[in-house]
Design a protein around this motif. Structure first.
Motif, mmCIF file in Angstrom:
data_model
loop_
_atom_site.group_PDB
_atom_site.id
_atom_site.type_symbol
_atom_site.label_atom_id
_atom_site.label_comp_id
_atom_site.label_asym_id
_atom_site.label_seq_id
_atom_site.Cartn_x
_atom_site.Cartn_y
_atom_site.Cartn_z
ATOM 1 N N THR A 175 0.835 -1.197 0.000
ATOM 2 C CA THR A 175 0.000 0.000 0.000
ATOM 3 C C THR A 175 0.870 1.248 0.000
ATOM 4 O O THR A 175 0.659 2.180 -0.790
ATOM 5 N N GLY A 176 1.872 1.262 0.869
ATOM 6 C CA GLY A 176 2.766 2.420 0.969
ATOM 7 C C GLY A 176 3.497 2.663 -0.340
ATOM 8 O O GLY A 176 3.619 3.808 -0.798
ATOM 9 N N ALA A 177 3.952 1.577 -0.971
ATOM 10 C CA ALA A 177 4.718 1.715 -2.220
ATOM 11 C C ALA A 177 3.818 2.249 -3.339
ATOM 12 O O ALA A 177 4.227 3.125 -4.111
ATOM 13 N N VAL A 178 2.592 1.743 -3.423
ATOM 14 C CA VAL A 178 1.681 2.214 -4.482
ATOM 15 C C VAL A 178 1.339 3.683 -4.247
ATOM 16 O O VAL A 178 1.326 4.490 -5.189
ATOM 17 N N MET A 179 1.091 4.050 -3.000
ATOM 18 C CA MET A 179 0.748 5.450 -2.712
ATOM 19 C C MET A 179 1.930 6.375 -3.014
ATOM 20 O O MET A 179 1.746 7.475 -3.538
ATOM 21 N N LEU A 192 1.968 6.806 -6.649
ATOM 22 C CA LEU A 192 0.871 7.676 -7.081
ATOM 23 C C LEU A 192 1.238 9.144 -6.825
ATOM 24 O O LEU A 192 1.053 10.009 -7.682
ATOM 25 N N HIS A 193 1.785 9.410 -5.654
ATOM 26 C CA HIS A 193 2.192 10.793 -5.335
ATOM 27 C C HIS A 193 3.254 11.286 -6.308
ATOM 28 O O HIS A 193 3.201 12.427 -6.778
ATOM 29 N N ALA A 194 4.222 10.418 -6.612
ATOM 30 C CA ALA A 194 5.289 10.814 -7.555
ATOM 31 C C ALA A 194 4.684 11.125 -8.917
ATOM 32 O O ALA A 194 5.057 12.105 -9.571
ATOM 33 N N ARG A 195 3.711 10.309 -9.330
ATOM 34 C CA ARG A 195 3.075 10.551 -10.635
ATOM 35 C C ARG A 195 2.262 11.843 -10.617
ATOM 36 O O ARG A 195 2.217 12.567 -11.603
ATOM 37 N N VAL A 196 1.608 12.109 -9.492
ATOM 38 C CA VAL A 196 0.858 13.368 -9.373
ATOM 39 C C VAL A 196 1.818 14.547 -9.510
ATOM 40 O O VAL A 196 1.581 15.494 -10.251
ATOM 41 N N GLU A 197 2.949 14.457 -8.797
ATOM 42 C CA GLU A 197 3.950 15.539 -8.859
ATOM 43 C C GLU A 197 4.373 15.803 -10.302
ATOM 44 O O GLU A 197 4.399 16.929 -10.764
ATOM 45 N N ARG A 198 4.683 14.703 -10.997
ATOM 46 C CA ARG A 198 5.169 14.846 -12.381
ATOM 47 C C ARG A 198 4.070 15.386 -13.288
ATOM 48 O O ARG A 198 4.288 16.283 -14.087
ATOM 49 N N ALA A 199 2.860 14.851 -13.095
ATOM 50 C CA ALA A 199 1.772 15.201 -14.028
ATOM 51 C C ALA A 199 1.268 16.621 -13.836
ATOM 52 O O ALA A 199 0.701 17.209 -14.748
ATOM 53 N N GLY A 231 -4.634 16.614 -0.920
ATOM 54 C CA GLY A 231 -3.647 16.203 0.073
ATOM 55 C C GLY A 231 -3.741 14.790 0.587
ATOM 56 O O GLY A 231 -2.861 14.324 1.288
ATOM 57 N N PHE A 232 -4.795 14.068 0.290
ATOM 58 C CA PHE A 232 -4.984 12.696 0.814
ATOM 59 C C PHE A 232 -4.849 12.640 2.321
ATOM 60 O O PHE A 232 -4.260 11.713 2.867
ATOM 61 N N GLU A 233 -5.367 13.649 3.014
ATOM 62 C CA GLU A 233 -5.356 13.620 4.476
ATOM 63 C C GLU A 233 -3.989 13.247 5.050
ATOM 64 O O GLU A 233 -3.824 12.248 5.744
ATOM 65 N N ALA A 234 -2.984 14.067 4.760
ATOM 66 C CA ALA A 234 -1.645 13.790 5.266
ATOM 67 C C ALA A 234 -1.668 13.616 6.773
ATOM 68 O O ALA A 234 -2.334 14.361 7.477
ATOM 69 N N GLY A 235 -0.935 12.616 7.251
ATOM 70 C CA GLY A 235 -0.802 12.457 8.700
ATOM 71 C C GLY A 235 -1.824 11.526 9.306
ATOM 72 O O GLY A 235 -1.812 11.290 10.506
ATOM 73 N N VAL A 236 -2.710 10.970 8.511
ATOM 74 C CA VAL A 236 -3.649 9.983 9.047
ATOM 75 C C VAL A 236 -2.953 8.637 8.997
ATOM 76 O O VAL A 236 -2.346 8.286 8.003
ATOM 77 N N GLY A 237 -3.036 7.879 10.059
ATOM 78 C CA GLY A 237 -2.382 6.569 10.046
ATOM 79 C C GLY A 237 -2.039 6.150 11.442
ATOM 80 O O GLY A 237 -2.827 6.327 12.361
ATOM 81 N N ALA A 238 -0.848 5.604 11.616
ATOM 82 C CA ALA A 238 -0.434 5.140 12.929
ATOM 83 C C ALA A 238 -0.412 6.322 13.894
ATOM 84 O O ALA A 238 -0.053 7.431 13.505
ATOM 85 N N GLY A 239 -0.800 6.096 15.139
ATOM 86 C CA GLY A 239 -0.761 7.179 16.127
ATOM 87 C C GLY A 239 -2.104 7.865 16.296
ATOM 88 O O GLY A 239 -2.269 8.681 17.193
#
Ligand SMILES: Cc1cc2nc3c(=O)[nH]c(=O)nc-3n(C[C@H](O)[C@H](O)[C@H](O)COP(=O)(O)OP(=O)(O)OC[C@H]3O[C@@H](n4cnc5c(N)ncnc54)[C@H](O)[C@@H]3O)c2cc1C
Length: 425
Positions: free
Chosen positions: A183-187, A190-197, A248-256
């Motif tokens: 999941t982390g690798a795909v995301m 995806l972020h890298a592709r968004v940056e480029r696109a 932003g895909f809700e940055a910071g949501v996750g562990a914690g």
């Protein structure tokens, strides 16, 4: 398939059709950027808009709304206004009014509903024992770790906080689970592709996702699709074609992330203590000029030196309250670049737990057609069989629209029952 047990008690949200929310939280449309949010929150005349939608980096969060309310109050203080009206008693309105009151400024809070909290809405449900249980129909978690300004407040109040690791769900249904690493690798890809696109121009999120699906290497298409369904769509509840790829895909949501035993209401009620709250008072019109503001509401009219408006962006978009003169072009442009997704919750209490146990009480159920629902099982933490279901987008529409609360609760319980049976538990 056997029948799903009937809940002993239930409560169901209706954020999508509620005239005082009109959806879940604000999302950037194509062309929107964090600057769009700042633009919406820029003061004009004696008016300032504040709320989760105006936070450039942490939108869609309770603590962000609270911080934005405080920012708006600081502006009022810097202008030397002696009296301020606040529209809305959600986290932003409470943050604003509290800051003003602490600085010795009169601040009346006009709230449309008969309760405070807005999209943070904790309900109390009866259980099979003598005790009741507080469950959330809106905001659930304290998120974004150290950037969360309400977490220390909750801690100082002695609230019990229960952690949830979103990276370790118990996955039920189809297709099979995707591990956190994939999941982390795909995301990340995806972020890298968004940056480029989006170097040249903003695109719809759907365009970037479609290009990724057409050329998924080093992953396979099904993996990319599953991760998008669970990590992107589940976090927005809006059609990806409507959304900016720069979202932003809700940055910071996750562990914690932690949920509050006793609910957000315990924190917000304490923060709202002593405020001048006018509940059940929808504001219908705001007349503003360089000399002051006049509010029209259910109880008549009120005047103040300035107004802080915390109604959700989707409510403002629908023309409520009505501004006279109309909102300046900047704020109108900002509103046109925002939308809101569909996220609904059903809180269910049973006589006993009949669904499988997950390490953190966090469950995801996939229906095999790309739709995923999230579940927060409170049973282990509270010692009571209680579970909250979170549905987004089409799946929420299918289960909610045209159904009364009891049918929604029954439909939601059926989803859990089928997933439990198909997992052989
Ligand atoms: C299902 C769901 C789950 C969520 N999960 C989380 C989570 O886990 N963690 C998190 O941090 N955030 C979460 N959020 C987002 C969070 O709830 C919001 O970002 C935050 O509560 C917004 O606060 P606010 O003050 O900006 O707006 P609101 O809370 O919406 O407050 C605005 C207030 O204005 C009132 N109002 C509207 N129109 C008028 C009017 N004309 N006159 C008078 N009053 C009016 C409304 O009744 C409301 O009380 C979730 C939201 C939803 C819907």
């Amino acid at each position: 398939m056997s029948e799903a047990p009937t809940p002993l008690a239930h409560a169901v949200s209706r954020w999508h059709e509620d005239p005082f929310s009109r959806g879940a939280w604000s999302l950037l449309r194509v062309g929107g950027t964090p600057a769009t949010r700042s633009m919406l929150g820029r003061p004009f005349g004696r008016v300032i808009i504040a709320g989760e939608a105006t936070h450039p980096e942490q939108s869609g969060m309770v603590h962000a709304a609270f911080d934005e309310g405080r920012r708006a109050a600081q502006w009022c203080l810097s202008q030397g206004f002696g009296s301020v009206a606040v529209v809305g008693a959600g986290a932003a309105g409470i943050g604003a009014a509290r800051s003003l009151q602490q600085a010795g400024i009169r601040a009346a809070v006009f709230e449309a509903r008969e309760r405070i909290g807005g999209r943070a809405w904790s309900v109390e449900l009866p259980t099979a024992t003598a005790s009741s249980v507080v469950m959330e129909l809106g905001a659930n978690w304290l998120q974004q770790g150290e950037r969360n300004t309400l977490a220390p407040v909750a801690q100082a109040m002695g609230c019990r906080l229960v952690p949830t690791d979103f990276h370790r769900p118990l996955e039920l249904g189809h297709p099979p689970a995707m591990g956190p690493q994939t999941t982390g690798a795909v995301m990340a890809e995806l972020h890298a592709r968004v940056e480029r696109a989006t170097v040249q121009r903003d695109l719809g999120l759907a365009e970037v996702v479609d290009a990724f699906l057409a050329d998924p290497a080093p992953f396979d298409r099904a993996t990319v699709q599953r991760v998008v369904d669970s990590e992107v769509f589940l976090d927005t509840g809006a059609p990806l074609g409507e959304l900016s790829a720069r979202l932003g895909f809700e940055a910071g949501v996750g562990a914690g992330d932690r949920w509050i035993v006793g609910g957000y209401r315990s924190v917000l009620a304490a923060l709202a203590e002593g405020l001048d709250l006018r509940l059940g008072t929808p504001v219908t019109g705001i007349h503003w000029s360089t000399s002051g503001v006049e509010l029209r509401h259910a109880q008549g009219e009120s005047r103040a030196d300035a107004v802080i408006v915390t109604a959700p962006a989707a409510v403002l978009q629908a023309g409520s309250p009505r501004f006279d003169p109309p909102l300046p072009a900047e704020q109108q442009a900002a509103l046109s670049l925002l939308t809101a997704g569909r996220v609904e919750k059903a809180a269910l209490v049973f006589g006993e737990r009949w669904w499988p146990r997950s390490t953190d009480g966090y469950i995801r159920i996939a229906d095999g057609a790309g739709r995923i629902s999230e579940w927060l099982d409170l049973s282990d933490a509270l010692g009571l069989p209680a579970i909250t279901a979170i549905f987004v987008g089409d799946w929420a529409a299918e289960l909610w629209d045209g159904h009364d609360d009891a049918s929604v609760a029954a439909g939601v319980a059926r989803v859990l029952q089928r997933a439990t049976e198909s997992a052989g538990r």
